[in-house]
Design an enzyme around this catalytic site. Structure first.
Site, PDB file in Angstrom:
ATOM      1  N   PRO A 194       0.834  -1.205   0.000  1.00  0.00           N
ATOM      2  CA  PRO A 194       0.000   0.000   0.000  1.00  0.00           C
ATOM      3  C   PRO A 194       0.865   1.250   0.000  1.00  0.00           C
ATOM      4  CG  PRO A 194      -0.014  -1.043   2.159  1.00  0.00           C
ATOM      5  CD  PRO A 194       0.697  -1.983   1.239  1.00  0.00           C
ATOM      6  N   CYS A 195       0.244   2.386  -0.285  1.00  0.00           N
ATOM      7  CA  CYS A 195       0.998   3.624  -0.441  1.00  0.00           C
ATOM      8  C   CYS A 195       1.691   4.015   0.857  1.00  0.00           C
ATOM      9  CB  CYS A 195       0.080   4.746  -0.935  1.00  0.00           C
ATOM     10  SG  CYS A 195      -0.912   5.510   0.354  1.00  0.00           S
ATOM     11  N   LEU A 196       2.687   4.869   0.733  1.00  0.00           N
ATOM     12  CA  LEU A 196       3.489   5.271   1.888  1.00  0.00           C
ATOM     13  C   LEU A 196       2.664   5.963   2.969  1.00  0.00           C
ATOM     14  CD1 LEU A 196       6.623   6.618  -0.015  1.00  0.00           C
ATOM     15  CD2 LEU A 196       6.409   4.429   1.194  1.00  0.00           C
ATOM     16  N   SER A 215      -0.045   5.141   4.166  1.00  0.00           N
ATOM     17  CA  SER A 215      -0.672   4.169   5.062  1.00  0.00           C
ATOM     18  C   SER A 215       0.206   3.853   6.269  1.00  0.00           C
ATOM     19  CB  SER A 215      -0.979   2.875   4.306  1.00  0.00           C
ATOM     20  OG  SER A 215       0.215   2.203   3.939  1.00  0.00           O
ATOM     21  N   ARG A 216       1.462   4.309   6.250  1.00  0.00           N
ATOM     22  CA  ARG A 216       2.378   4.061   7.378  1.00  0.00           C
ATOM     23  C   ARG A 216       2.243   5.125   8.472  1.00  0.00           C
ATOM     24  NH1 ARG A 216       2.807   1.196   2.992  1.00  0.00           N
ATOM     25  NH2 ARG A 216       4.820   0.301   2.442  1.00  0.00           N
TER      26      ARG A 216
END
Length: 279
Positions: free
Chosen positions: A181-183, A185-186
């Site tokens: 998933p895209c960054l 989401s962190r």
């Protein structure tokens, strides 16, 4: 990739998802779902009738960008890159549990405005699978509905396992690739999404991949990078020399502390926790 449609044919239930469409655009990330969708469309419609559309922004990891280009080339599809500007949207930067909606809405808006007519596309499809369709942490689905984007994998009832079987049968390079998933989401929900945080995460994760780790997340908690790993990797991550290498990679990315989460890898943990709390 060979587009010989007489070998390993596209399931009829899947090709029905674009019935009547002559030229199809596929919202493409390089992950296994969108890659299978792209490969199926190329096999069924022909490479000249399909365009892969990749949204590019600070939330796209550099390694993922490179891998997406390579996968599209392997499939034999024309790749169009579209700059997206979700970071200009206050609602996206606020990072609520609906962040993915604002990101997908921006992507589909850019496709409508910049790609659809220029490439003479009849429709756009994206890689939601049947498992995604029933998850509560996928608000991007609402954006797809609003933009009348097709979802052939989900409509065909193909879950993640079925998608991976197709990817292996077609020998796609991403067949066994972990979810990426895209960054953004962190970053914990309600902590602001900024280009600086995204760049930190990207640097740390890229360095960890060079150390041989493949399936993990670097969660951004201010000065602390909380590393989620599969249970099988926890022991070796805590032992030298990998322990020291992980710590140095995280510090070099701009964090002050590196922590390994003993709970292991938890996909969608931030969003599912917020939704469960009713926040």
């Amino acid at each position: 990739m060979s587009a010989d449609r007489t070998e390993l044919p596209v399931p009829r239930s899947l090709s029905d998802g674009w019935a009547g469409v002559e030229r199809l655009g596929v919202a493409f990330s390089g992950g296994v779902d969108s890659s299978v969708l792209l490969a199926a469309a190329v096999r069924d419609l022909g490479a000249g009738q399909v365009v892969a559309i990749l949204g590019v922004s600070p939330s796209l990891a550099a390694d993922e960008h490179e891998a997406a280009r390579a996968t599209a080339a392997h499939i034999g599809a024309t790749l169009v890159e579209v700059q997206t500007h979700e970071g200009d949207n206050d609602a996206y930067r606020r990072n609520g549990p609906d962040r993915c909606f604002h990101c997908k809405d921006e992507l589909f808006t850019r496709i409508d405005e910049e790609v659809l007519h220029r490439n003479r596309l009849d429709a756009i499809a994206y890689g939601e699978n049947a498992d995604d369709a029933v998850r509560p942490d996928r608000p991007g689905s609402r954006a797809a509905t609003g933009h009348r984007v097709l979802r052939p994998l989900a409509d065909a009832g193909l879950d993640k396992a079925a998608v991976r079987r197709l990817a292996r049968s077609w020998r796609l390079p991403c067949a066994d690739k972990p979810a990426a998933p895209c960054l953004a989401s962190r970053i914990p929900h309600f902590d602001e999404v900024t280009p600086q945080k995204l760049a930190q995460i990207d640097r740390a994760e890229s360095a960890l991949r060079r150390l041989g780790l493949t399936d993990f997340r670097v969660r951004h908690h201010g000065d602390i990078a909380r590393l989620e790993l599969p249970a099988a990797d926890l022991v070796r991550a805590a032992a030298d020399p990998l322990r020291r290498q992980i710590r140095q990679a995280v510090l070099d990315a701009g964090f002050r502390y590196a922590a390994v989460d003993l709970g292991g890898l938890a996909s969608g943990a931030f969003t599912l926790t917020v939704l469960a709390s009713g926040a």
